[in-house]
Design a protein around this motif. Structure first.
Motif, PDB file in Angstrom:
ATOM      1  N   LEU A  12       0.706  -1.152   0.068  1.00 50.40           N
ATOM      2  CA  LEU A  12       0.016  -0.072   0.067  1.00 50.40           C
ATOM      3  C   LEU A  12       0.786   1.469   0.087  1.00 50.40           C
ATOM      4  O   LEU A  12       1.725   1.314   0.799  1.00 50.40           O
ATOM      5  N   THR A  13       0.541   2.417  -0.917  1.00 49.54           N
ATOM      6  CA  THR A  13       1.265   3.486  -0.827  1.00 49.54           C
ATOM      7  C   THR A  13       0.360   4.646  -0.494  1.00 49.54           C
ATOM      8  O   THR A  13      -1.058   4.425  -0.088  1.00 49.54           O
ATOM      9  N   LYS A  14       1.009   5.662  -0.215  1.00 54.16           N
ATOM     10  CA  LYS A  14       0.293   6.709   0.627  1.00 54.16           C
ATOM     11  C   LYS A  14      -0.718   7.273  -0.534  1.00 54.16           C
ATOM     12  O   LYS A  14      -2.020   7.605  -0.285  1.00 54.16           O
ATOM     13  N   GLU A  15      -0.526   7.152  -1.883  1.00 57.10           N
ATOM     14  CA  GLU A  15      -1.059   7.593  -3.026  1.00 57.10           C
ATOM     15  C   GLU A  15      -2.541   6.837  -2.865  1.00 57.10           C
ATOM     16  O   GLU A  15      -3.716   7.428  -3.172  1.00 57.10           O
ATOM     17  N   ASP A  16      -2.429   5.454  -2.713  1.00 55.72           N
ATOM     18  CA  ASP A  16      -3.539   4.359  -2.632  1.00 55.72           C
ATOM     19  C   ASP A  16      -4.414   4.877  -1.400  1.00 55.72           C
ATOM     20  O   ASP A  16      -5.662   4.920  -1.798  1.00 55.72           O
ATOM     21  N   VAL A  17      -3.833   5.230  -0.512  1.00 60.26           N
ATOM     22  CA  VAL A  17      -4.893   5.810   0.706  1.00 60.26           C
ATOM     23  C   VAL A  17      -5.563   6.965   0.389  1.00 60.26           C
ATOM     24  O   VAL A  17      -6.723   7.050   0.796  1.00 60.26           O
ATOM     25  N   LEU A  18      -4.909   8.029  -0.199  1.00 56.39           N
ATOM     26  CA  LEU A  18      -5.328   9.085  -0.546  1.00 56.39           C
ATOM     27  C   LEU A  18      -6.805   9.128  -1.570  1.00 56.39           C
ATOM     28  O   LEU A  18      -7.585   9.477  -1.469  1.00 56.39           O
ATOM     29  N   ALA A  19      -6.367   8.037  -2.569  1.00 54.22           N
ATOM     30  CA  ALA A  19      -7.478   7.842  -3.594  1.00 54.22           C
ATOM     31  C   ALA A  19      -8.798   7.078  -3.089  1.00 54.22           C
ATOM     32  O   ALA A  19      -9.774   7.430  -3.188  1.00 54.22           O
ATOM     33  N   ALA A  20      -8.535   6.362  -1.984  1.00 52.43           N
ATOM     34  CA  ALA A  20      -9.592   5.663  -1.365  1.00 52.43           C
ATOM     35  C   ALA A  20     -10.383   6.780  -0.534  1.00 52.43           C
ATOM     36  O   ALA A  20     -11.506   6.541  -0.471  1.00 52.43           O
ATOM     37  N   ALA A  21      -9.464   7.589   0.197  1.00 53.28           N
ATOM     38  CA  ALA A  21     -10.238   8.559   1.015  1.00 53.28           C
ATOM     39  C   ALA A  21     -11.053   9.471   0.143  1.00 53.28           C
ATOM     40  O   ALA A  21     -12.213   9.687   0.530  1.00 53.28           O
ATOM     41  N   GLN A  22     -10.573   9.713  -0.879  1.00 51.73           N
ATOM     42  CA  GLN A  22     -11.477  10.406  -1.923  1.00 51.73           C
ATOM     43  C   GLN A  22     -12.617   9.981  -2.707  1.00 51.73           C
ATOM     44  O   GLN A  22     -13.889  10.401  -2.507  1.00 51.73           O
ATOM     45  N   ALA A  23     -12.554   8.401  -2.546  1.00 55.02           N
ATOM     46  CA  ALA A  23     -13.779   7.831  -3.086  1.00 55.02           C
ATOM     47  C   ALA A  23     -14.770   7.689  -2.068  1.00 55.02           C
ATOM     48  O   ALA A  23     -15.927   7.706  -2.197  1.00 55.02           O
ATOM     49  N   LYS A  24     -14.330   7.413  -0.667  1.00 55.73           N
ATOM     50  CA  LYS A  24     -14.963   7.572   0.472  1.00 55.73           C
ATOM     51  C   LYS A  24     -15.843   8.547   0.696  1.00 55.73           C
ATOM     52  O   LYS A  24     -16.955   8.700   1.014  1.00 55.73           O
ATOM     53  N   ALA A  25     -15.058   9.861   0.383  1.00 51.75           N
ATOM     54  CA  ALA A  25     -15.660  10.907   0.469  1.00 51.75           C
ATOM     55  C   ALA A  25     -16.953  11.392  -0.344  1.00 51.75           C
ATOM     56  O   ALA A  25     -17.863  11.966  -0.138  1.00 51.75           O
ATOM     57  N   ALA A  26     -16.638  10.651  -1.906  1.00 53.36           N
ATOM     58  CA  ALA A  26     -17.718  10.898  -2.982  1.00 53.36           C
ATOM     59  C   ALA A  26     -18.821  10.296  -2.796  1.00 53.36           C
ATOM     60  O   ALA A  26     -19.788  10.684  -3.196  1.00 53.36           O
ATOM     61  N   SER A  27     -18.556   9.119  -1.917  1.00 52.97           N
ATOM     62  CA  SER A  27     -19.830   8.121  -1.812  1.00 52.97           C
ATOM     63  C   SER A  27     -20.465   8.475  -0.386  1.00 52.97           C
ATOM     64  O   SER A  27     -19.863   8.625   0.356  1.00 52.97           O
ATOM     65  N   PRO A  28     -21.910   8.253  -0.176  1.00 51.20           N
ATOM     66  CA  PRO A  28     -22.546   8.371   1.049  1.00 51.20           C
ATOM     67  C   PRO A  28     -22.170   7.443   2.101  1.00 51.20           C
ATOM     68  O   PRO A  28     -22.288   6.279   1.935  1.00 51.20           O
ATOM     69  N   ALA A  29     -21.284   7.798   3.074  1.00 56.15           N
ATOM     70  CA  ALA A  29     -20.735   7.069   4.242  1.00 56.15           C
ATOM     71  C   ALA A  29     -21.479   6.827   5.119  1.00 56.15           C
ATOM     72  O   ALA A  29     -22.085   7.823   5.903  1.00 56.15           O
ATOM     73  N   PRO A  30     -21.870   5.517   5.409  1.00 60.24           N
ATOM     74  CA  PRO A  30     -22.739   5.348   6.601  1.00 60.24           C
ATOM     75  C   PRO A  30     -22.043   5.687   7.893  1.00 60.24           C
ATOM     76  O   PRO A  30     -22.826   6.010   8.732  1.00 60.24           O
ATOM     77  N   ALA A  31     -20.543   5.768   8.018  1.00 59.50           N
ATOM     78  CA  ALA A  31     -20.260   6.258   9.336  1.00 59.50           C
ATOM     79  C   ALA A  31     -20.489   7.629   9.467  1.00 59.50           C
ATOM     80  O   ALA A  31     -20.484   8.124  10.698  1.00 59.50           O
ATOM     81  N   ALA A  32     -20.632   8.586   8.662  1.00 58.02           N
ATOM     82  CA  ALA A  32     -20.936   9.981   8.733  1.00 58.02           C
ATOM     83  C   ALA A  32     -22.295  10.106   9.527  1.00 58.02           C
ATOM     84  O   ALA A  32     -22.542  10.762  10.467  1.00 58.02           O
ATOM     85  N   THR A  33     -23.467   9.129   9.083  1.00 61.37           N
ATOM     86  CA  THR A  33     -24.693   9.193   9.835  1.00 61.37           C
ATOM     87  C   THR A  33     -24.590   8.752  11.170  1.00 61.37           C
ATOM     88  O   THR A  33     -25.330   9.088  12.241  1.00 61.37           O
ATOM     89  N   ALA A  34     -23.629   7.643  11.379  1.00 65.26           N
ATOM     90  CA  ALA A  34     -23.488   7.140  12.590  1.00 65.26           C
ATOM     91  C   ALA A  34     -23.103   7.970  13.659  1.00 65.26           C
ATOM     92  O   ALA A  34     -23.289   8.163  14.848  1.00 65.26           O
ATOM     93  N   ALA A  35     -22.009   8.962  12.961  1.00 59.23           N
ATOM     94  CA  ALA A  35     -21.251   9.937  13.977  1.00 59.23           C
ATOM     95  C   ALA A  35     -22.170  11.152  14.313  1.00 59.23           C
ATOM     96  O   ALA A  35     -21.909  11.853  15.393  1.00 59.23           O
ATOM     97  N   VAL A  36     -23.186  11.362  13.535  1.00 58.54           N
ATOM     98  CA  VAL A  36     -24.107  12.461  13.845  1.00 58.54           C
ATOM     99  C   VAL A  36     -25.374  12.114  14.621  1.00 58.54           C
ATOM    100  O   VAL A  36     -25.946  11.182  14.318  1.00 58.54           O
ATOM    101  N   PRO A  37     -25.801  12.846  15.413  1.00 61.01           N
ATOM    102  CA  PRO A  37     -27.078  12.426  16.204  1.00 61.01           C
ATOM    103  C   PRO A  37     -28.299  12.291  15.183  1.00 61.01           C
ATOM    104  O   PRO A  37     -28.223  12.843  14.023  1.00 61.01           O
ATOM    105  N   ALA A  38     -29.421  11.691  15.613  1.00 56.50           N
ATOM    106  CA  ALA A  38     -30.353  11.302  14.551  1.00 56.50           C
ATOM    107  C   ALA A  38     -31.254  12.460  14.321  1.00 56.50           C
ATOM    108  O   ALA A  38     -32.332  12.882  14.751  1.00 56.50           O
ATOM    109  N   THR A  39     -30.471  13.381  13.433  1.00 54.07           N
ATOM    110  CA  THR A  39     -31.237  14.638  12.809  1.00 54.07           C
ATOM    111  C   THR A  39     -31.443  14.444  11.359  1.00 54.07           C
ATOM    112  O   THR A  39     -30.531  13.694  10.779  1.00 54.07           O
ATOM    113  N   VAL A  40     -32.514  14.798  10.825  1.00 46.82           N
ATOM    114  CA  VAL A  40     -32.769  14.561   9.237  1.00 46.82           C
ATOM    115  C   VAL A  40     -31.992  15.840   8.510  1.00 46.82           C
ATOM    116  O   VAL A  40     -32.217  17.026   8.898  1.00 46.82           O
TER     117      VAL A  40
END
Length: 420
Positions: free
Chosen positions: A156-184
């Motif tokens: 694994l290279t740092k570029e691989d991780v950064l690319a994965a992070a960009q892909a993660k940010a571009a897609s709706p991540a379930p972790a984001a909703t888990a970290a935020v209180p149940a607000t619409v």
């Protein structure tokens, strides 16, 4: 016997750092001089090695906390061979219910518990990750087992991780909703808050300080790149075969800058208090893009180096920046800076000086444009160049003359050979 692990001397004018990541867990075996914790300073990342062979004992400072030089980070149990046999942290059992990756920053009340490494560190393959990749994995919350490595032997290279992070940010991540209180929230209007790294904070402070403390002004010119491009095309294969490095444009601009700085010493000078310090040497800071921001390692005595020497130095710095391996010594000093925004497609810019330096040369993209030569309109590969300078020490005449000298040397590279 417990051996203390302390924050080492971090370099000139650097008195504190932020604990970036613990590379070992309490109870894990460590070898002599093996990195056990990484620190983020104002300039580079520094890895603290183990003073002895044994196992990591207590972790006394949590990741993300600020420490000063000489502060106690933790302990290593000298001569203990078995990992997990250390009377260190019975609280290690406490983090057993790993709620999610987002829990790690919040677990800060007790130092020993808060210092537990990021969940990704539990993977068997984590030991094979380089420190730079580990930092990227921790910063972006990426599971390395889900990312395909493109490095040697599938690493694994740092570029691989950064690319994965960009892909993660571009897609709706379930972790984001888990970290935020149940607000619409309205779809497509998510927000993410990421703490600035110490390097990014320092970049922000230094650039703002440069604007506030210096009388900044920028002068522009354009350069016909025909001669340099022709020389590069003619000699690039022979050059690479002889010197083992590619012939790029940066060495031409570095040598042209040295010529201009020798002719106009004020552009290579600095203000210190109520004095002006002139240098009879040229140490060129070359702006390099790193994953965490822009860094400026220094090519020392550039005026005495050959084209090959300059190209090798710049190439080595670029590789080290991508791998997070730049050292304090690489960054120290510098009397003049060259920043190449053209590699990103920039047409024109007003670069900001790198204090305490007094000038910076900005390079931009090359594009074919119509120009007049001998009364005829012809197409030439042209580049805009910009020289930002501190007007307190450099007069307009000197700045324009220096930039014109660089332009003339690039348009007629023979000048570089005969010092004209």
């Amino acid at each position: 016997m417990s051996i203390e692990v302390k924050v080492p001397t971090l370099g000139e004018s650097v008195s504190e750092a932020t604990v970036g990541q613990w590379l070992k867990k309490p109870g894990e075996a460590v070898a002599l001089d093996e990195p056990i914790v990484s620190l983020e300073t104002d300039k580079v990342a520094v890895e603290v090695p183990s003073p002895v062979a044994g196992v990591l004992g207590q972790i006394l400072v949590a990741e993300g906390e600020t420490v000063t030089v000489g502060a106690l980070l933790g302990t290593v149990e000298d001569g203990v061979a078995a990992a997990g046999n250390v009377p260190v942290a019975p609280r290690e059992e406490k983090p057993v219910p790993p709620a999610s990756d987002t829990v790690a920053p919040a677990a800060a009340p007790a130092p020993a518990a808060a210092a537990a490494p990021a969940p990704t560190g539990d993977d068997a393959g984590a030991a094979a990750l380089s420190p730079a990749v580990r930092r990227a994995v921790l910063e972006h919350g990426i599971d390395p087992s889900t990312v395909k490595g493109t490095g040697k032997d599938g690493r694994l290279t740092k570029e691989d991780v950064l690319a994965a992070a960009q892909a993660k940010a571009a897609s709706p991540a379930p972790a984001a909703t888990a970290a935020v209180p149940a607000t619409v929230a309205a779809p497509g209007r998510n927000e993410e808050r990421v703490k600035m790294t110490r390097l990014r904070q320092t970049i922000a402070k230094r650039l703002k300080s440069a604007q506030e403390n210096a009388a900044l002004l920028t002068t522009f010119n354009d350069v016909d790149m025909s001669a340099v491009m022709a020389a590069r095309e003619k000699y690039k294969d022979v050059f690479e075969k002889k010197h083992g490095v590619k012939l790029g444009f940066m060495s031409f601009f570095a040598k042209a800058s040295c010529l201009a700085l020798k002719d106009i010493p004020a552009v290579n000078a600095q203000i210190q208090g109520d004095e002006i310090v002139y240098h009879d040497y040229v140490d060129i800071s070359v702006a390099v893009s790193a994953p965490n921001g822009l860094v400026v390692p220094v090519v020392r005595d550039a005026d005495k180096l050959s084209f090959a020497g300059i190209e090798k130095a710049i190439g080595d710095f670029g590789k080290k920046a991508r791998e997070g391996a730049l050292t304090m010594e690489d960054m120290k000093g510098g009397t003049f800076t060259i920043s190449n925004g053209g590699v990103f497609g920039g047409l024109m810019s007003t670069p900001i000086i790198n204090p305490p330096q007094s000038a910076v040369l900005g390079l931009h993209r090359i594009e074919d444009r119509p120009v007049v030569r001998n009364g005829e309109i012809v197409i030439r590969p042209m580049m805009y160049i910009a020289l930002s300078y501190d007007h307190r020490i450099i007069d307009g005449r000197e700045a324009v003359t220096a930039l014109k000298t660089i332009k003339e040397a690039i348009e007629d590279p023979t000048r570089l050979l005969i010092d004209l």
